[in-house]
Write an enzyme that holds these catalytic residues in place. Structure first.
Site, mmCIF file in Angstrom:
data_model
loop_
_atom_site.group_PDB
_atom_site.id
_atom_site.type_symbol
_atom_site.label_atom_id
_atom_site.label_comp_id
_atom_site.label_asym_id
_atom_site.label_seq_id
_atom_site.Cartn_x
_atom_site.Cartn_y
_atom_site.Cartn_z
ATOM 1 N N HIS A 82 17.222 -14.704 49.478
ATOM 2 C CA HIS A 82 17.265 -14.868 47.822
ATOM 3 C C HIS A 82 18.694 -15.237 47.873
ATOM 4 C CE1 HIS A 82 15.397 -14.311 44.071
ATOM 5 N NE2 HIS A 82 16.636 -14.128 43.821
ATOM 6 N N ASP A 161 9.982 -7.207 35.730
ATOM 7 C CA ASP A 161 11.052 -8.251 35.711
ATOM 8 C C ASP A 161 10.868 -9.526 34.971
ATOM 9 O OD1 ASP A 161 13.616 -9.159 36.768
ATOM 10 O OD2 ASP A 161 12.348 -10.756 37.959
ATOM 11 N N ARG A 168 16.641 -11.273 28.902
ATOM 12 C CA ARG A 168 17.903 -11.363 29.105
ATOM 13 C C ARG A 168 18.404 -12.549 29.091
ATOM 14 N NH1 ARG A 168 18.103 -9.802 34.900
ATOM 15 N NH2 ARG A 168 20.233 -10.185 34.818
ATOM 16 N N SER A 183 16.695 -6.853 39.227
ATOM 17 C CA SER A 183 15.890 -8.081 39.045
ATOM 18 C C SER A 183 15.522 -8.656 40.335
ATOM 19 C CB SER A 183 16.389 -9.092 38.221
ATOM 20 O OG SER A 183 15.933 -10.382 38.248
ATOM 21 N N LYS A 187 12.024 -7.726 43.175
ATOM 22 C CA LYS A 187 11.078 -8.838 43.410
ATOM 23 C C LYS A 187 11.091 -8.768 45.246
ATOM 24 C CE LYS A 187 13.191 -11.907 40.819
ATOM 25 N NZ LYS A 187 13.810 -12.273 39.884
HETATM 26 N N1 URA Z 1 18.240 -14.266 40.025
HETATM 27 C C1 URA Z 1 17.222 -13.295 39.750
HETATM 28 O O1 URA Z 1 16.045 -13.263 40.343
HETATM 29 N N2 URA Z 1 17.593 -12.515 38.680
HETATM 30 C C2 URA Z 1 18.689 -12.313 38.100
HETATM 31 O O2 URA Z 1 18.863 -11.258 37.420
HETATM 32 C C3 URA Z 1 19.439 -13.521 38.591
HETATM 33 C C4 URA Z 1 19.293 -14.204 39.337
#
Ligand code: URA
Length: 440
Positions: A82, A161, A168, A183, A187
């Protein structure tokens, strides 16, 4: 329990209990806690932070707010990666097929563009017919057959999220270490892979602007994943300069294919080899050096690009675009942007370049904007290049003439030309694991 009391507690830097955290997450997802109270809470977190324990408990509560994906129907080790987000960051399109062609499974759920940063799902949708929403059985079948599938987040993955991120984005509460960690890790935990490599971007185009903040964020996320039984590592990579030369969806797919064929820009190729090697290392395919060689071999043999074409076909797309990227349609209006004076490009603010690309139609100005997949920017010159007044530094592509002037203004505001060059910074700053930080 009352949300207002919890907002006040956080405002005074109090540590929330598990019961209080579960109350916030459950009632925010169900709609009992309104957006304005959650926004106030998020802003309090931005100023007062969270303890490690709170961050962990919030991550768990977010992950369990929706489905937890069970990948056991996919054979072998599953490795995920990620990125915290950047400009020109098309690494998933390159790394995922390399890793899959080495026999390691990549069952990946990716996101759309966010603010000035691009998203893998938008890029994949630039391939005609490509479906990023497929049912779970088909997803598992593609991963078992080809080794890789990349889809959007399924409907009920981490709804906490999804709701929180939208808030946000519009309340100035993105760049908080605990909020980003919650966040991303919620995931990743819900998505079910055994090993998770994090690409934490640092610099002007990243949410974390300094290396120290990026290392702190990486450590926070590595600790959360390790506590949840996942094998974790993070690389801190440069995002002070856009990655590669192309920004915009179809343009980035074309550059990803060129890189998979061994003709990509050096910075993008080097970062991808390093990320792929780290994923292969986590899957125990050899030492890091052996895994680097493995990754390079899969590029040079043509196996990795063939995997991307097969994945595109399997997901309803036209894989012939991958084999012959000249088939992609690029937006018809092309404008050259020229250097206003002579000197060195000593700085190119990557966030500003990302915003200029969005302004050309490559990203969303609002939640409901329609993306122009053929729009974007080709950088002809980048930071550290010497230019003469009038040299072309970028080519803009758009479908709407009226978008070019404002985008050009934003782009040129992001470029600093000086008499002397600036210091060349590394592409990879550090590697973070559960027990150490290795700075390069
Ligand atoms: N990527 C994400 O999935 N969440 C964040 O808060 C920042 C970048």
């Amino acid at each position: 329990m009352r949300m207002v009391d919890l907002i006040i507690k956080k405002k005074h830097k109090g540590e929330l209990t598990k019961e209080e955290i579960d109350y916030i997450v459950t009632n925010f997802v169900s709609g009992e806690i309104p957006d304005y109270q959650m926004s106030a809470f998020l802003m309090a977190v931005c100023f007062q932070g969270m303890t490690k324990k709170e961050t962990y408990l919030f991550t768990e509560a977010f992950a369990h707010s929706g489905d937890m994906v069970d990948l056991s129907a996919i054979k072998g080790i599953k490795v995920d990666k990620h990125s915290t987000g950047g400009v020109g960051d098309k690494t998933t399109l390159i790394i995922a097929p390399i890793v899959a062609s080495c026999g390691v499974k990549v069952a990946k759920m990716s996101g759309r563009g966010l603010g000035h940063t691009g998203g893998t799902i938008d890029k994949l949708e630039a391939i005609p017919g490509f479906k990023t929403a497929i049912d779970r059985d088909e997803f598992f079948k593609i991963v078992n057959d080809i080794g890789v599938s990349v889809i959007g987040q399924s409907g009920n993955l981490t709804p906490a999220d999804k709701k929180c991120y939208a808030l946000r984005d519009v309340t100035g509460t993105v760049d908080s270490i605990p909020l980003i960690a919650i966040s991303i890790m919620s995931k990743k935990l819900a998505a079910g892979s055994d090993c998770i490599l994090l690409d934490v971007k640092t610099g002007s185009g990243a949410f974390m602007k300094t290396v120290d903040d990026s290392i702190e964020l990486a450590q926070e996320m590595v600790d959360i994943g390790t506590s949840c039984g996942r094998k974790m590592a993070a690389l801190i990579t440069d995002m002070d300069i856009p990655l590669g030369n192309n920004i915009g969806n179809a343009l980035e797919v074309i550059e990803a294919v060129e890189t998979l064929k061994g003709h990509g820009p050096e910075d993008l190729t080097d970062v991808c080899i390093e990320l792929a090697a780290n994923m292969l290392y986590m899957a125990e395919l050899g030492t890091i050096e052996e895994c680097r060689k493995l990754a390079k071999d899969k590029i040079h043999s043509g196996e990795a690009v063939a995997v991307l074409a097969r994945m595109a076909d399997a997901q309803g797309g036209d894989g012939s675009y991958i084999l012959d990227p000249s088939k992609f349609t690029i937006a018809s209006i092309k404008v050259e942007v020229k250097a206003p004076k002579s000197g060195y490009i000593s700085h190119m603010d990557a966030e500003g370049v990302g915003i200029a690309s969005t302004m050309l139609g490559a990203g969303r100005e609002t939640k409901d904007s329609i993306i122009d997949y053929g729009a974007g920017i080709k950088l002809i010159k980048k930071t550290h290049d010497k230019v003469n007044e009038g040299d072309v530094i970028a080519e803009f592509y758009t479908s709407k003439e009226e978008l070019t002037e404002p985008a050009k203004k934003r782009f040129l505001e992001s470029v600093t030309i000086s008499d002397a060059d600036s210091k060349v910074e590394p592409l990879i700053y550090a590697r973070v694991t559960a027990d150490k930080v290795e700075r390069r």
